[in-house]
Design an enzyme around this catalytic site. Sequence first.
Site, PDB file in Angstrom:
ATOM      1  N   HIS A   1       1.012  13.683   4.183  1.00 25.48           N
ATOM      2  CA  HIS A   1       2.270  13.933   4.886  1.00 25.48           C
ATOM      3  C   HIS A   1       2.045  13.771   6.381  1.00 25.48           C
ATOM      4  O   HIS A   1       0.990  14.142   6.883  1.00 25.48           O
ATOM      5  CB  HIS A   1       2.782  15.349   4.595  1.00 25.48           C
ATOM      6  CG  HIS A   1       4.238  15.506   4.874  1.00 25.48           C
ATOM      7  ND1 HIS A   1       4.716  15.788   6.126  1.00 25.48           N
ATOM      8  CD2 HIS A   1       5.313  15.369   4.065  1.00 25.48           C
ATOM      9  CE1 HIS A   1       6.038  15.834   6.068  1.00 25.48           C
ATOM     10  NE2 HIS A   1       6.424  15.579   4.835  1.00 25.48           N
TER      11      HIS A   1
ATOM     12  N   ASP B   1       6.748  15.823  -3.471  1.00 29.44           N
ATOM     13  CA  ASP B   1       7.032  14.899  -4.570  1.00 29.44           C
ATOM     14  C   ASP B   1       6.005  14.963  -5.695  1.00 29.44           C
ATOM     15  O   ASP B   1       6.193  14.351  -6.739  1.00 29.44           O
ATOM     16  CB  ASP B   1       7.100  13.458  -4.034  1.00 29.44           C
ATOM     17  CG  ASP B   1       8.276  13.278  -3.096  1.00 29.44           C
ATOM     18  OD1 ASP B   1       9.342  13.841  -3.396  1.00 29.44           O
ATOM     19  OD2 ASP B   1       8.128  12.605  -2.064  1.00 29.44           O
TER      20      ASP B   1
HETATM   21  N1  CMC Z   1      -3.597   8.066  -0.589  1.00 27.06           N
HETATM   22  C1  CMC Z   1      -4.681   7.526   0.003  1.00 27.06           C
HETATM   23  N2  CMC Z   1      -4.866   7.512   1.339  1.00 27.06           N
HETATM   24  C2  CMC Z   1      -3.917   8.059   2.106  1.00 27.06           C
HETATM   25  C3  CMC Z   1      -2.767   8.637   1.558  1.00 27.06           C
HETATM   26  C4  CMC Z   1      -2.620   8.628   0.154  1.00 27.06           C
HETATM   27  N3  CMC Z   1      -1.536   9.158  -0.413  1.00 27.06           N
HETATM   28  N4  CMC Z   1      -1.982   9.107   2.564  1.00 27.06           N
HETATM   29  C5  CMC Z   1      -2.624   8.829   3.705  1.00 27.06           C
HETATM   30  N5  CMC Z   1      -3.789   8.193   3.437  1.00 27.06           N
HETATM   31  C6  CMC Z   1      -4.800   7.770   4.406  1.00 27.06           C
HETATM   32  C7  CMC Z   1      -4.311   6.623   5.253  1.00 27.06           C
HETATM   33  O1  CMC Z   1      -4.605   5.397   4.636  1.00 27.06           O
HETATM   34  C8  CMC Z   1      -5.074   6.850   6.520  1.00 27.06           C
HETATM   35  O2  CMC Z   1      -6.421   6.427   6.287  1.00 27.06           O
HETATM   36  P1  CMC Z   1      -7.356   5.867   7.504  1.00 27.06           P
HETATM   37  O3  CMC Z   1      -7.406   6.985   8.512  1.00 27.06           O
HETATM   38  O4  CMC Z   1      -8.637   5.563   6.872  1.00 27.06           O
HETATM   39  O5  CMC Z   1      -6.626   4.663   8.014  1.00 27.06           O
HETATM   40  C9  CMC Z   1      -5.146   8.363   6.644  1.00 27.06           C
HETATM   41  O6  CMC Z   1      -4.995   8.850   5.318  1.00 27.06           O
HETATM   42  C10 CMC Z   1      -4.116   9.008   7.537  1.00 27.06           C
HETATM   43  O7  CMC Z   1      -2.827   8.748   7.061  1.00 27.06           O
HETATM   44  P2  CMC Z   1      -1.631   9.488   7.784  1.00 27.06           P
HETATM   45  O8  CMC Z   1      -1.749   9.305   9.263  1.00 27.06           O
HETATM   46  O9  CMC Z   1      -1.456  10.842   7.232  1.00 27.06           O
HETATM   47  O10 CMC Z   1      -0.427   8.675   7.260  1.00 27.06           O
HETATM   48  P3  CMC Z   1       1.049   8.658   7.782  1.00 27.06           P
HETATM   49  O11 CMC Z   1       1.414   9.882   8.495  1.00 27.06           O
HETATM   50  O12 CMC Z   1       1.229   7.374   8.508  1.00 27.06           O
HETATM   51  O13 CMC Z   1       1.835   8.550   6.395  1.00 27.06           O
HETATM   52  C11 CMC Z   1       2.605   9.207   4.268  1.00 27.06           C
HETATM   53  C12 CMC Z   1       2.258   9.675   5.674  1.00 27.06           C
HETATM   54  C13 CMC Z   1       3.328  10.322   3.539  1.00 27.06           C
HETATM   55  C14 CMC Z   1       3.545   7.990   4.349  1.00 27.06           C
HETATM   56  C15 CMC Z   1       1.313   8.830   3.526  1.00 27.06           C
HETATM   57  O14 CMC Z   1       0.473   9.959   3.403  1.00 27.06           O
HETATM   58  C16 CMC Z   1       1.572   8.222   2.161  1.00 27.06           C
HETATM   59  O15 CMC Z   1       1.771   7.021   2.074  1.00 27.06           O
HETATM   60  N6  CMC Z   1       1.585   9.049   1.078  1.00 27.06           N
HETATM   61  C17 CMC Z   1       1.953   8.581  -0.252  1.00 27.06           C
HETATM   62  C18 CMC Z   1       3.471   8.451  -0.366  1.00 27.06           C
HETATM   63  C19 CMC Z   1       4.145   9.801  -0.447  1.00 27.06           C
HETATM   64  O16 CMC Z   1       3.720  10.690  -1.178  1.00 27.06           O
HETATM   65  N7  CMC Z   1       5.260   9.960   0.285  1.00 27.06           N
HETATM   66  C20 CMC Z   1       6.064  11.190   0.247  1.00 27.06           C
HETATM   67  C21 CMC Z   1       5.994  11.954   1.512  1.00 27.06           C
HETATM   68  S1  CMC Z   1       6.631  13.641   1.360  1.00 27.06           S
HETATM   69  C22 CMC Z   1       8.309  13.479   0.938  1.00 27.06           C
HETATM   70  C23 CMC Z   1       9.116  12.990   2.074  1.00 27.06           C
HETATM   71  O17 CMC Z   1       9.520  13.823   2.891  1.00 27.06           O
HETATM   72  O18 CMC Z   1       9.355  11.808   2.157  1.00 27.06           O
END
Ligand code: CMC
Length: 424
Positions: free
Chosen positions: A306, A363
Site C-alpha cells: 500500500h 483487498d
Molecule cells: N508484490 C510484490 N512486490 C511489491 C508489491 C506486491 N504486491 N507491492 C509493492 N512491491 C514492491 C515494488 O515492486 C517495489 O519494489 P522495489 O523497491 O524493489 O522497486 C517496492 O515494493 C515498493 O513499492 P511501493 O512503493 O509500496 O509501491 P507503490 O506505493 O508505488 O504501489 C501498490 C502501491 C498498492 C500499487 C502496490 O503495492 C501494488 O501493486 N500492490 C498490489 C495491488 C494491490 O493490492 N492494490 C490494492 C491497493 S489497496 C486498495 C486500494 O485502496 O486501492
Amino acid sequence: MENAKLNLGNMVIELPLVTGTMGEQAIDITNLRKDSGFITLDSGYQNTGSCKSAITYIDGEKGILKYRGVNIEELASKARFTEVAYFLVNGKFPDNGERLEFSQQLTENSMLHEDMIKFFHSVPPTAHPMSILSTMVNAMSIFYPQYFVDENDGEVFKLMASRLISKIRTIAAFSYKRSIGEPLVYPRHDLPYVGNFLNMMFDSPVKPYESDPDMERLLNMILILHADHEQNCSTSTVRLVGSSLVNLYSSVCAGICALWGPLHGGANQEVIEMLERIRNENLSIKTVLERAKDKNSNFKLSGFGHRVYRNFDPRMKILKQEAQSFLGNRKLDDPLMNIALELEAAALKDDYFVERKLYPNVDFYSGILYREMGFPTEMFTVLFAIGRMPGWIAQWKEMHDSVPFKIGRPRQIYTGPTEAHYPG
Ligand code: CMC
C-alpha cells in the site's frame, strides 16, 4: 519554524509550512514557480499533498484510519452504512429527522428511469459490471440532468448525492441479473439499504431471497470499511475531473473507471483469481513468492502493499477476523482461505516483503468474504464502488466548497525534441 528555506543558486526562497490537526507537516509551494521559476517533480505524487481535507485521516505507520475523527473500528462495529454516508457527506451524524429524510430520499431515488433500464437489455451478458456501472452512472447526467450544482442550492446537491448513493445499488444488481440472464428485481420500498440490495441481487424466480441478518450486518460493515480513503487514485480522479466544474455524475464516473484498475480496487478480483490459480495449478507458496519478487515476471502479490500503510491496514484486520468467524460459524472450509492464510504468513516472514514493508491490504480478505456471501468475482470491485460512493461525493463537495477553488492542472518537465519539422 514558520518557513522552510530553499537555496536555489543565489536565491533563497522562503516557503510556508503547513501543519494539519494530527500534526502532519507540509511545505506550501503554491508560489514556488511565481517566485523562482522552478516547479517540483514528483512521479506518482508520492510526496504531493493535493488539498487540505477534513474528511479522512490515515496514519500509515500506526495503521490508523479515521473518518472525520472517528476510528474505523468504532464505525464498523456500531454504525449503519447510510449513517456513515450521511456523516461523510454532511460532516455530522444525522439527527432523527435528518435520518428519516435521508432514508426517504434513498428510497424515493432507488428506481431507475425505465428508458435507462432498456440499456441493460442491449448490453452483452459478457460485459464486465464495472464498465456497465461507469457507463450507467455517467448516463445519469442524461436522465437526471441537473448539470451544475449552484453553490447556494444545497437541495440540488442533496438530490444528486442521494440518487448516486441509492441508484448505484440498483445498477449493480441489474448488471448482475443481466449477466446471468435472470429477470431484473426492482428495488423495494420496505427494505433497508443493504437488505434491498441483497434482495435485488439474489431474489430469483427459482429461489426467493431470504433475509439473512448476519450477511446484511457483514455487508453493511464492509461498505463502511470502503466508504472513504482520502486522496487515493479514484478519489483524486473525482477531484481532478470535478475541478473542471463538470457535473457530479460524470466526476464520479471517472472515479469508478480509476477504481477498476488492478492496482487499485480491481485488486479484490485479482486476489481471488490469483488464489484460484494457485489452487488449480497446484503452485507452492514458495513459487508464488519467488515470482512476486522477480522483477522480470510482471507478477505482483495482489492484495499486498500500500502506498500509505507501512505497518498494517486496519480494514484488512477487521475483514480477516470477519472472514474467519463467518467460515467458522457456518462450518465452511474454503480452500482459498487456507491458501490466503499460508501466503500471508510466508510473505510476512520473507525479507523482500519485510524490508519493503509490504502487508496485506483491504483487498486481500474481502474477496473471500464476498465469495462466501455468494457474489461472483466480477462483482467484487462493484461492491467496493458502492461503498466508496459517499467518500467520492464528500470529497467532490469539499473541493467545490474550498476557497480558493482552482482547476487541477499539474505541470511537467518537457523532454522531447527541441525542434523538429514536418517531413516533406
Ligand atoms: N508484490 C510484490 N512486490 C511489491 C508489491 C506486491 N504486491 N507491492 C509493492 N512491491 C514492491 C515494488 O515492486 C517495489 O519494489 P522495489 O523497491 O524493489 O522497486 C517496492 O515494493 C515498493 O513499492 P511501493 O512503493 O509500496 O509501491 P507503490 O506505493 O508505488 O504501489 C501498490 C502501491 C498498492 C500499487 C502496490 O503495492 C501494488 O501493486 N500492490 C498490489 C495491488 C494491490 O493490492 N492494490 C490494492 C491497493 S489497496 C486498495 C486500494 O485502496 O486501492
